[in-house]
Scaffold this active site. Structure first.
Site: not given
Length: 126
Positions: A87-89, A116
């Site tokens: 996951y990232c932003q 996120f």
């Protein structure tokens, strides 16, 4: 008139490239809803691919931080025989990391839909 043909060819090429990447991405990494992600990430390697300062401001409990900018150097820290939850932003960087991992032989790849910023589960912040 030839300028229009050139313009049309360029637009068609861009559209074809975009469609190819979209469908290739769907084949490489499975995008999971938050509920599906929660159901499986404890049995997998949970990797946060955001930068260190983003990670320190808050991350999913149990995640390891391997930023996209360091991924080529630190890829060996990720086991290819276990599922990898990324996951990232927002989902863009995790998709890029999934492509990198796929090219190195990783096959069991998942990413969090919306990243996120859409996560409502437990987090840890410093």
């Amino acid at each position: 008139m030839s300028q229009w043909y050139f313009f049309i060819i360029v637009v068609v090429a861009i559209l074809a490239y975009t469609l190819y990447n979209y469908f290739a991405q769907k084949r490489i990494v499975k995008t999971l809803t938050e509920e599906e992600f929660k159901a499986g990430y404890r049995k997998a390697q949970l990797i946060d691919v955001r930068e260190v300062n983003e990670f320190e401001n808050g991350h999913i409990l149990g995640a390891r931080n391997i930023p996209l900018s360091q991924m080529k150097m630190r890829m060996k820290e990720i086991r290819p025989d276990k599922p990898v939850y990324l996951y990232c932003q927002s989902g863009m960087r995790s998709a890029r990391v999934a492509q990198m991992l796929y090219r190195k032989g990783y096959k069991d790849l998942y990413q969090l839909q919306g990243g996120f910023k859409k996560w409502t589960g437990r987090i840890k912040a410093k």
